[in-house]
Structures are given as C-alpha cells and as structure tokens.
Design a protein around this motif. Sequence first.
Motif, PDB file in Angstrom:
ATOM      1  N   ALA A   7      -9.684   0.953   2.013  1.00  0.00           N
ATOM      2  CA  ALA A   7      -8.733   1.764   2.773  1.00  0.00           C
ATOM      3  C   ALA A   7      -9.274   3.173   2.944  1.00  0.00           C
ATOM      4  O   ALA A   7      -9.997   3.695   2.084  1.00  0.00           O
ATOM      5  CB  ALA A   7      -7.379   1.805   2.073  1.00  0.00           C
ATOM      6  N   LEU A  35      -3.653   5.486   8.087  1.00  0.00           N
ATOM      7  CA  LEU A  35      -4.566   4.767   7.210  1.00  0.00           C
ATOM      8  C   LEU A  35      -5.312   3.707   8.005  1.00  0.00           C
ATOM      9  O   LEU A  35      -4.771   3.116   8.950  1.00  0.00           O
ATOM     10  CB  LEU A  35      -3.809   4.102   6.063  1.00  0.00           C
ATOM     11  N   TYR A  73       0.843  -1.192   0.000  1.00  0.00           N
ATOM     12  CA  TYR A  73       0.000   0.000   0.000  1.00  0.00           C
ATOM     13  C   TYR A  73       0.875   1.237   0.000  1.00  0.00           C
ATOM     14  O   TYR A  73       1.979   1.248   0.553  1.00  0.00           O
ATOM     15  CB  TYR A  73      -0.960   0.004   1.193  1.00  0.00           C
ATOM     16  N   PHE A 127      -7.655   0.178   7.348  1.00  0.00           N
ATOM     17  CA  PHE A 127      -8.023  -0.849   6.376  1.00  0.00           C
ATOM     18  C   PHE A 127      -9.161  -1.700   6.940  1.00  0.00           C
ATOM     19  O   PHE A 127      -9.192  -1.989   8.144  1.00  0.00           O
ATOM     20  CB  PHE A 127      -6.825  -1.744   6.064  1.00  0.00           C
ATOM     21  N   SER A 131      -2.678   1.371   9.936  1.00  0.00           N
ATOM     22  CA  SER A 131      -1.267   1.325   9.565  1.00  0.00           C
ATOM     23  C   SER A 131      -0.430   1.653  10.796  1.00  0.00           C
ATOM     24  O   SER A 131      -0.924   2.225  11.768  1.00  0.00           O
ATOM     25  CB  SER A 131      -0.992   2.321   8.434  1.00  0.00           C
ATOM     26  N   THR A 182       1.803   4.676   1.283  1.00  0.00           N
ATOM     27  CA  THR A 182       1.592   5.304   2.584  1.00  0.00           C
ATOM     28  C   THR A 182       0.975   6.691   2.482  1.00  0.00           C
ATOM     29  O   THR A 182       0.394   7.188   3.451  1.00  0.00           O
ATOM     30  CB  THR A 182       2.919   5.409   3.357  1.00  0.00           C
ATOM     31  N   ARG A 191      -8.016   7.209   4.515  1.00  0.00           N
ATOM     32  CA  ARG A 191      -7.059   8.107   5.138  1.00  0.00           C
ATOM     33  C   ARG A 191      -7.669   8.647   6.430  1.00  0.00           C
ATOM     34  O   ARG A 191      -8.845   9.007   6.473  1.00  0.00           O
ATOM     35  CB  ARG A 191      -6.697   9.255   4.200  1.00  0.00           C
ATOM     36  N   ALA A 248      -9.702   5.890   0.372  1.00  0.00           N
ATOM     37  CA  ALA A 248      -8.386   6.007  -0.272  1.00  0.00           C
ATOM     38  C   ALA A 248      -8.220   4.886  -1.283  1.00  0.00           C
ATOM     39  O   ALA A 248      -8.179   3.722  -0.916  1.00  0.00           O
ATOM     40  CB  ALA A 248      -7.283   5.938   0.772  1.00  0.00           C
ATOM     41  N   GLY A 253      -2.815   5.545   0.161  1.00  0.00           N
ATOM     42  CA  GLY A 253      -3.589   4.390   0.600  1.00  0.00           C
ATOM     43  C   GLY A 253      -3.896   3.400  -0.501  1.00  0.00           C
ATOM     44  O   GLY A 253      -4.523   2.371  -0.252  1.00  0.00           O
TER      45      GLY A 253
END
Length: 395
Positions: A367, A354, A77, A356, A349, A79, A369, A379, A82
């Motif tokens: 995903a 992020l 992914y 998920f 993350s 960063t 943000r 994202a 996303g």
Amino acid sequence: MNAAPHPRPALPSRRSLLGGLLAGAALAAAPALAIPAHATAQPAATPAPPGSPTATRPLLIGTYTSAEGGGIGTATYDTATGAITPGPVITGVENPSYLALHPSGGTVYAVAEQDAGAVTAVAPAPDGTYEVLGTRPTGGSGPTHLSVHPSGHWLLSANYSSGSVAVHPIAADGSLGERTELVTHSSPPPGPGQNGPHAHQIVTAPDGGHVLAVDLGTDTVYTYRLDESAGTLTEVSRAALAPGSGPRHLTFHPGGRFAYLACELDNTTVVCAYDPDSGTLTPGLGQSTGSGTGYPAQLVVTGDGSYAYLANRGPNSLTRYAVEDDGAALRLLDTVPVGGDWPRQLALSPDSSLLFAANQRSSTVTAFRVGSDGSLTPAGDPLPAPVAVCVLPLP
C-alpha cells in the motif's frame, strides 16, 4: 499475460504459466489469510463510519486456489495510515484472479481463471458472513477480467485463453443468469508470435453506451454496443494498436474523452482519444513507461483526473504520470519500487488517497499513500497473501 521476463517469440499458455508460478517461490510465502475451507467467512472487522479519523474499510484480495490458502481474502485497511489487517478467506470460488463490485456496493463477482472458465457471485449474508450465490460458465477458457455494467444488470467477462468476451444477466438479488452472449475475436489475425486472440479486459465506457474489449493477441480494442434488453453485443468499431504491442488493460480518464492503455509486449503506454457518440477509440503513439523492460500490467487514474499510475512487472516498479491537457496527455514524472515482486494489478481507494498493488510472485499486497502532488509513500507493512493477483478496496 503473466510470464517471467524473457524474449517472447511466442506467448505460452496461461495454464502453463500458472503451474510454473505455483511451483516456485510464491508457494513458499506463508498464507497468512488462510483458514479452514468452507464456503463462507466472517468479515475481518466492522468498518467505522466514512470520514472517521481512524476509519477502517474493507479490502478483498483475489488469490489462486491452486495455492494453499487461496480464495478471496478478506482484510481491512486504515484509511489514514494504509495499514492492512488480514481476515479470513472466502472459499468455494475457484482461482478468483479478478474481482468486481456491483454498483450497489453489495455483491462481488469473481472470474474462475481455468480451462472451463466461469464467473461467480458472492454477497454478504444477513448474519455477517459471505455467501456464494452461484457460478455460471463463461463459454470460454482462462477468463482474466470482468466488470459490471453501470446499470447493474449485466456482468461482462473476458476469456483470455480463448479470445472471447461474454455477457451474463444479473438478477435483483445479485445472482447470475445463463449467458446471453459470447463473441470470439476471429479477426484481425494475431500479432507476431501471439498465438491467437487473447481478450484481456472488457469495460464499459463512461458514457455507458459502449463496451470496450482489449485483446492482447490481435493488438486491437473492440468497441461494442450492449443491448440492455437482450444482453447482446454489436461491434461498432475497432482500434488497431502497433503490431506486437500486446494491449492489456485500458483505463478511462474521469472526463470520459480520453483513455490510457498499458501495452504489455512492447512496454509502452498509449493515450487514446475517445468519441462517446460513436464509441470510436483513436490510439496515439506509444510512450515510455520509464521502466526499461517492464511488461506493464495496469494503469489507474486518480478520481480528480490529475495523476495516473502504472504497474511494471519485471522491474517491480510503479510509474507516476501527470495528466495534462484535460486528459489528452501523460507526462512521465518518476518511478518508485512497488515493494513486491510482479505487480499484477493496482487499485485506488475510493477517495484516491491510497494505492494498493497485488504482487503475484512475492505473494503480497503493498500500500502507498498518495500525496497532493501525486507522490507515493509506502504505507504499512506488505500483507502476505498467497499468489495475490487482484486487490479490491470497498467503499
């Protein structure tokens, strides 16, 4: 549990649920991650150094092998954006419905959610492939969760169908030894219509001295002390939830004095006080998820402890909470669409920028943000992944 929304006088077995899901529309999704079956797979890409403006990081996805193309999916992914790029699948691991990373950042562990429950260790090999290090039985059936003790020496797993928790030693190379403990939740009696104990999660408290097991069937969170020499568990306390609430997953605030519990059956979130000295968990009153009938799945908390997010199956939404009073309170802010069907599991993350979601019925990973105010913005495009039930962003 992961059944479709319906009145619940009794809980069906996970095996019958899995069969129904795989027979349905989830199998129609194109398994974009699929590759020919073998026990190892090349990583999708070489990550850029952390902090790079366009860095990519690895992402692993747990998908049922009962579906075509299932296994541990690899991806990367971006960063910043996303956006997720799919890679090949690590095969040779049965029904890896939950994944956990060793504290060293190397070996990954997976449950095998099936009648003969098992746990498997998978590690990067020197040539850049992934190597299956071996599998050990859990002593129970239908394991749905596992975690690694912070010491890195013990793997903890929860057998949903048989209502038990297990401990395995971890060797220096990341492989697993024979089970050292198996505890079945024989009391208190199951909640109304809950058909016996159903251990859904086992996790170490931030103090490192206590292990907590969440049981959906007995409406109880059990606290154990782990003997780090023998790998055995000794019960030290129990926290009783409302009858029929169905506690599923617990997430600690970074401060270590409070935890948040998603209750699947009565559709509530519960703030719990935690005493690290005694290991005692004290639940508060259930509060709204803001989602109607939602079958909450899992909460996650940002690294700075400011915001918490809840996955709601049924309405297919994410609830955003503000964390207040140093972790002692959650204030519901809003809900947003998850962009998929039946969000089974969430993961942030490593830097909490992020979020998920693994969406089981739509066979996708979505995903978002995370804004400075905790807001969620979609994202990139959803990533197809057959019957996606777990997502694990790697450092």
